[in-house]
Design an enzyme around this catalytic site. Structure first.
Site, short mmCIF file in Angstrom:
data_model
loop_
_atom_site.label_atom_id
_atom_site.label_comp_id
_atom_site.label_asym_id
_atom_site.label_seq_id
_atom_site.Cartn_x
_atom_site.Cartn_y
_atom_site.Cartn_z
N CYS A 1 0.83 -1.22 0.00
CA CYS A 1 0.00 0.00 0.00
C CYS A 1 0.85 1.26 0.00
CB CYS A 1 -0.94 0.01 1.20
SG CYS A 1 -1.92 -1.49 1.29
N CYS B 1 -12.92 0.10 8.49
CA CYS B 1 -12.04 -0.39 7.42
C CYS B 1 -12.08 0.52 6.20
CB CYS B 1 -12.50 -1.76 6.94
SG CYS B 1 -12.59 -3.01 8.22
N SER B 2 -10.92 0.70 5.55
CA SER B 2 -10.94 1.30 4.22
C SER B 2 -11.56 0.28 3.28
CB SER B 2 -9.52 1.66 3.78
OG SER B 2 -8.72 0.49 3.75
N LYS C 1 -10.23 5.88 4.28
CA LYS C 1 -11.52 5.40 4.76
C LYS C 1 -12.68 5.87 3.87
CE LYS C 1 -14.72 3.60 6.82
NZ LYS C 1 -15.28 3.59 5.45
N HIS D 1 -9.40 3.34 -1.14
CA HIS D 1 -8.01 2.88 -1.04
C HIS D 1 -7.66 1.91 -2.17
CE1 HIS D 1 -4.21 1.79 0.58
NE2 HIS D 1 -4.58 0.85 1.43
N1 COA Z 1 -16.61 1.46 4.30
C1 COA Z 1 -17.88 1.86 4.07
N2 COA Z 1 -18.77 1.14 3.38
C2 COA Z 1 -18.33 -0.02 2.85
C3 COA Z 1 -17.01 -0.49 3.02
C4 COA Z 1 -16.13 0.31 3.79
N3 COA Z 1 -14.89 -0.09 4.00
N4 COA Z 1 -16.87 -1.66 2.37
C5 COA Z 1 -18.06 -1.92 1.81
N5 COA Z 1 -18.93 -0.92 2.10
C6 COA Z 1 -20.34 -0.87 1.75
C7 COA Z 1 -20.60 -1.23 0.30
O1 COA Z 1 -20.67 -0.06 -0.50
C8 COA Z 1 -21.93 -1.92 0.37
O2 COA Z 1 -22.95 -0.93 0.49
P1 COA Z 1 -24.35 -1.11 -0.26
O3 COA Z 1 -24.94 -2.36 0.31
O4 COA Z 1 -25.08 0.15 0.10
O5 COA Z 1 -23.99 -1.23 -1.71
C9 COA Z 1 -21.87 -2.67 1.69
O6 COA Z 1 -20.97 -1.91 2.50
C10 COA Z 1 -21.39 -4.11 1.57
O7 COA Z 1 -20.28 -4.12 0.69
P2 COA Z 1 -19.47 -5.40 0.34
O8 COA Z 1 -18.65 -5.10 -0.87
O9 COA Z 1 -20.37 -6.60 0.31
O10 COA Z 1 -18.51 -5.51 1.59
P3 COA Z 1 -17.59 -6.70 1.96
O11 COA Z 1 -18.14 -7.31 3.19
O12 COA Z 1 -17.32 -7.58 0.77
O13 COA Z 1 -16.21 -5.97 2.27
C11 COA Z 1 -14.63 -5.20 3.86
C12 COA Z 1 -16.09 -5.14 3.39
C13 COA Z 1 -14.46 -4.25 5.03
C14 COA Z 1 -14.28 -6.63 4.30
C15 COA Z 1 -13.71 -4.78 2.68
O14 COA Z 1 -14.03 -3.45 2.33
C16 COA Z 1 -12.26 -4.90 3.04
O15 COA Z 1 -11.67 -5.98 2.96
N6 COA Z 1 -11.59 -3.78 3.42
C17 COA Z 1 -10.21 -3.81 3.81
C18 COA Z 1 -9.33 -3.64 2.60
C19 COA Z 1 -7.88 -3.78 2.97
O16 COA Z 1 -7.49 -4.64 3.75
N7 COA Z 1 -7.00 -2.95 2.38
C20 COA Z 1 -5.59 -2.98 2.66
C21 COA Z 1 -5.32 -2.29 3.94
S1 COA Z 1 -3.69 -2.60 4.57
#
Ligand code: COA
Length: 379
Positions: free
Chosen positions: A84, A207-208, A322, A326
């Protein structure tokens, strides 16, 4: 050494961008930055591409050549990867070449396309930035690694989930003014605390997100109003369990100390900062490691307004990772785009109403294996 300036900056919207692939994102950001710089493509001496997961997420490697091909401009082109922190490291690498007098103008593009593969495959691809033998092999993901840091922080500093939530509430408040943000909307502390749990104590809104997007800057030895006053990189153990502390990232401390020294400034000289808030806990730790708060005190800066956009040191006016999103390889470049736009008065509704002398960008790879600190000066 030559002085290095920012001649232009641009970016795409961040989000789930179904109509765009990795190549079109790179080209769009490059065109935006070139237009802002008023330089012609023929004046660009080299291209640096920051990307983490081209093969994992988009089935495409060899991105330096790909972008040179799309731009029809066959100059030296490099792909830089540090998880990242790829974006920050690409800016640093380009800065080295310009400072050494090798080039006059270079284009730095950070890009990632993450939404074309399943959530499971994204998580697995991201986990390649952890130590495969000791972490990823045993099922550790990035949310779980940062969750361990959050648990340790809460234990050590008697903090609770509301201290973490304050980061997300602030960054969504800032992101609500950014038309390029993935989630340009405000959220409340209750939203954060009641969101689905991802890795205890980190919920969905700690989470981002998974994002597509690209950002670009043109760096130059020609004088402009924005100079790169310092660009410093450090590393720490890639493995969380080897670190001297779980509540501090030693690579950030080393890079920050070297950057403040190089710029000849100290913490109170910083007017605004973009810091690496991949998870809410990461911003608290960053604010402490960068010297803005004492260990355990970072959430006070949020709660008393110091790091809000009308406070003395606004942090993450873009919305941060956030709320702005990201796309991992693009993030470090986007941070520099935000500082450039704030300094040049091009930040639209996000424009800060204060004089900016120095802006700081802090970009982390993995759980802290790489940290890049860049300081830009309004000259
Ligand atoms: N913040 C805000 N809203 C989020 C979000 C976040 N981080 N991630 C997803 N959403 C929203 C989506 O837009 C969706 O909204 P909707 O139903 O209105 O369309 C809903 O939440 C569900 O989204 P979905 O894609 O099914 O989420 P998910 O459960 O597959 O993924 C996380 C969510 C947090 C697990 C995923 O965003 C993630 O893995 N984040 C971390 C990424 C990471 O590790 N990056 C590297 C950092 S070192």
């Amino acid at each position: 050494m030559k002085k290095v300036f920012i001649a232009g900056a641009g970016m795409t919207k961040f989000g789930e961008l179904w109509e765009q692939d990795l190549r079109s994102l790179m080209v769009a950001a490059a065109a935006d930055a070139l237009e802002s710089s008023r330089l012609g493509i023929d004046e660009i001496d080299a291209i640096y591409v920051a990307n983490m997961g081209g093969s994992s997420f988009a089935g495409q490697d060899h991105l330096g050549s790909l972008l040179a091909t799309e731009l029809g401009h066959y100059v030296p082109a490099y792909r830089i990867e540090a998880a990242c922190a790829s974006g920050g490291l690409a800016v640093n690498t380009a800065w080295h070449a310009l400072s050494a007098g090798l080039y006059r103008n270079v284009l730095v593009v950070g890009a990632e396309k993450m939404s074309d593969v399943s959530g499971g495959d994204v998580t697995k691809g991201l986990a390649r930035a952890a130590d495969d033998e000791y972490e990823a092999y045993f099922g550790a993901t990035f949310p779980s690694l940062y969750a361990m840091m959050a648990r340790a922080y809460m234990h050590e500093h008697n903090a609770d989930r509301s201290d973490l939530a304050a980061v997300s509430v602030k960054n969504h408040n800032h992101g609500s003014l950014n038309p390029k943000a993935q989630f340009p909307r405000e959220i409340t502390q209750e939203d954060v605390l009641n969101a689905a749990m991802v890795s205890d104590p980190l919920g969905l809104l700690d989470c981002s997100p998974v994002s597509d997007g690209a950002a670009a800057v043109v760096l130059s030895t020609k004088v402009t109003s924005v100079r790169i006053a310092a660009s410093q990189v450090s590393t720490g153990s890639i493995r969380l369990h080897d670190r001297p502390s779980l509540t501090s990232i030693d690579a950030t401390k080393r890079a920050a100390a070297a950057a403040y020294k190089q710029a000849g400034i100290s913490v109170p000289d910083i007017s605004l900062a973009e810091v690496h808030d991949c998870f809410s806990i990461a911003e608290l730790i960053a604010l402490e490691d960068l010297g803005f708060a004492k260990p355990g005190d970072a959430s006070k800066l949020i709660k008393d307004g110091t790091v809000y956009r009308d406070g003395t040191v606004p942090v993450n006016t873009s919305g941060g990772l956030k709320a702005c999103g990201h796309p991992v390889g693009a993030t470090g470049v986007k941070q520099i785009v935000e500082l450039y736009e704030q300094i040049t008065g091009a930040a639209g509704k996000r424009q800060l109403k204060k004089d900016i002398s120095f802006g700081l960008a802090h970009n982390v790879g993995g759980s802290g294996g790489t940290a890049v600190v860049t300081i830009v000066e309004h000259v």
